[in-house]
Write a protein that holds these residues in place. Structure first.
Motif, PDB file in Angstrom:
ATOM      1  N   SER A  55       0.817  -1.211   0.000  1.00 16.50           N
ATOM      2  CA  SER A  55       0.000   0.000   0.000  1.00 16.50           C
ATOM      3  C   SER A  55       0.850   1.260   0.000  1.00 16.50           C
ATOM      4  O   SER A  55       1.989   1.271   0.482  1.00 16.50           O
ATOM      5  N   LEU A  73       0.226   3.641   1.850  1.00 12.43           N
ATOM      6  CA  LEU A  73       0.310   4.019   3.255  1.00 12.43           C
ATOM      7  C   LEU A  73       1.547   3.416   3.912  1.00 12.43           C
ATOM      8  O   LEU A  73       2.232   4.078   4.701  1.00 12.43           O
ATOM      9  N   ALA A 118       0.618   9.591   7.849  1.00 14.54           N
ATOM     10  CA  ALA A 118      -0.565   9.890   7.051  1.00 14.54           C
ATOM     11  C   ALA A 118      -0.165  10.288   5.643  1.00 14.54           C
ATOM     12  O   ALA A 118       0.978  10.672   5.388  1.00 14.54           O
ATOM     13  N   ILE A 119      -1.141  10.200   4.757  1.00 10.31           N
ATOM     14  CA  ILE A 119      -1.009  10.689   3.389  1.00 10.31           C
ATOM     15  C   ILE A 119      -2.089  11.735   3.165  1.00 10.31           C
ATOM     16  O   ILE A 119      -3.258  11.518   3.499  1.00 10.31           O
ATOM     17  N   ASN A 155      -5.026   8.965   3.734  1.00  9.40           N
ATOM     18  CA  ASN A 155      -4.893   7.716   4.467  1.00  9.40           C
ATOM     19  C   ASN A 155      -4.114   7.980   5.743  1.00  9.40           C
ATOM     20  O   ASN A 155      -3.304   8.912   5.797  1.00  9.40           O
ATOM     21  N   THR A 156      -4.347   7.177   6.759  1.00  9.30           N
ATOM     22  CA  THR A 156      -3.705   7.368   8.056  1.00  9.30           C
ATOM     23  C   THR A 156      -3.424   6.017   8.695  1.00  9.30           C
ATOM     24  O   THR A 156      -4.093   5.019   8.393  1.00  9.30           O
ATOM     25  N   CYS A 157      -2.445   5.991   9.605  1.00 12.20           N
ATOM     26  CA  CYS A 157      -2.149   4.721  10.277  1.00 12.20           C
ATOM     27  C   CYS A 157      -1.266   4.916  11.496  1.00 12.20           C
ATOM     28  O   CYS A 157      -0.626   5.951  11.675  1.00 12.20           O
ATOM     29  N   SER A 209      -5.247   1.071  11.069  1.00 13.32           N
ATOM     30  CA  SER A 209      -5.591   2.075  10.067  1.00 13.32           C
ATOM     31  C   SER A 209      -7.102   2.220   9.992  1.00 13.32           C
ATOM     32  O   SER A 209      -7.828   1.216   9.965  1.00 13.32           O
ATOM     33  N   CYS A 258       3.485  13.325   7.831  1.00 14.28           N
ATOM     34  CA  CYS A 258       2.567  13.298   6.693  1.00 14.28           C
ATOM     35  C   CYS A 258       3.303  13.452   5.368  1.00 14.28           C
ATOM     36  O   CYS A 258       4.224  14.265   5.246  1.00 14.28           O
TER      37      CYS A 258
END
Length: 281
Positions: A93, A95, A111-112, A118-120, A130, A238
């Motif tokens: 991914s 992410l 994060a993106i 997207n975050t995790c 996530s 990020c």
């Protein structure tokens, strides 16, 4: 030789690594398997590869991409395996790419904020938790497509102040009907919406536009970041064009929610090349 790719929905960044040679960096369009099929990817990438990339000499391809999940990664794998017949292809991914580029082998929050969101939480090797961003139709708060969509809503409903509406029309020449047609019928509508963040960035000195962007990042925190356990105990790290170009507002928003800011980068590919680890199967 090894190819590493970090692919968003709009752009993919690549790095070719070979013994005794400087890494070769290049870009192509993005390949999200939710929006394009294997044939499209194969044909597009075949045209976009630099002459220095000798396909027969590539023995490993590590592709990290938006939309790459167990249910969709076959789309990417088939396309890359057809192009690089001598290579072992691994797909992960975007992410995971962001987390590794931002944090390396250290645990934390990543994060993106690019075309999508997207975050995790990351343990130094893998993603441990996530929250599903749900894509541009239902979520992706804080992303380029989300900010662009907010601008289009304001324009179509005539909430956008008249001087800005006139500037928008002068720049894009789009009527409400044309916008609706693109948003609801264009298979790449997320890219279409994200394209208007340039207008937002250029007009941040306008109070209405500044508030629009700020609201988007507050939505990002309220809908995603704040739902991670003890989120304020982490730093905000990020990756992505939106995080990079709206860094000041993002930092202000993070501080509002009690979260310190760590690293903000536009493109994870150099960090991935440094990380240099094969994606686990």
């Amino acid at each position: 030789m090894k190819l590493i790719a970090d692919g968003g929905s709009t752009k993919a960044s690549w790095c070719l690594i070979g013994p005794g040679k400087e890494p070769l960096y290049f870009s192509t369009e993005g390949y999200n398997p939710y929006y394009v099929d294997s044939q499209y990817i194969r044909q597009s990438l075949h045209k976009a590869l630099p002459a220095e990339v000798l396909r027969a000499a590539v023995t490993e391809v590590n592709f990290y991409g938006a939309g790459c999940e167990p249910s969709t990664e076959k789309v990417i794998t088939q396309a890359l395996s057809a192009l690089f017949e001598n290579a072992v292809v691994s797909v992960g991914s975007d992410l995971l790419a962001a987390a590794r580029a931002l944090l390396g082998n250290k645990p934390g929050f990543a994060a993106i904020l690019g075309t999508g969101t997207n975050t995790c939480l990351y343990d130094g090797a893998q993603i441990t938790h996530s929250i599903d961003p749900l894509g541009y139709m239902l979520g992706d708060e804080g992303s380029g497509s989300y900010i662009g969509k907010k601008l289009l809503i304001a324009y179509c409903r005539e909430y956008l102040p008249l001087p800005l509406r006139r500037q928008f029309l002068a720049v894009y020449g789009l009527t409400k009907e044309q916008i609706m047609e693109r948003v609801y019928k264009d298979p790449m509508a997320n890219r279409f919406c994200a394209g208007f963040t340039k207008f937002v960035k250029q007009h941040l000195d306008d109070e209405f536009i500044y508030q629009l962007a700020t609201d988007a990042f507050h939505d990002f925190f309220r809908s995603l970041v704040c739902h991670y356990p003890d989120y304020a105990g982490y730093t905000l790290n990020c990756a992505g064009s939106i995080a990079f170009h709206f860094e000041d507002i993002l930092k202000e928003t993070a501080a509002h929610y009690g979260m310190a800011t760590g690293r903000i980068i536009q493109d994870p590919i150099r960090g991935l090349a440094y990380y240099g680890e094969k994606i686990p199967g």
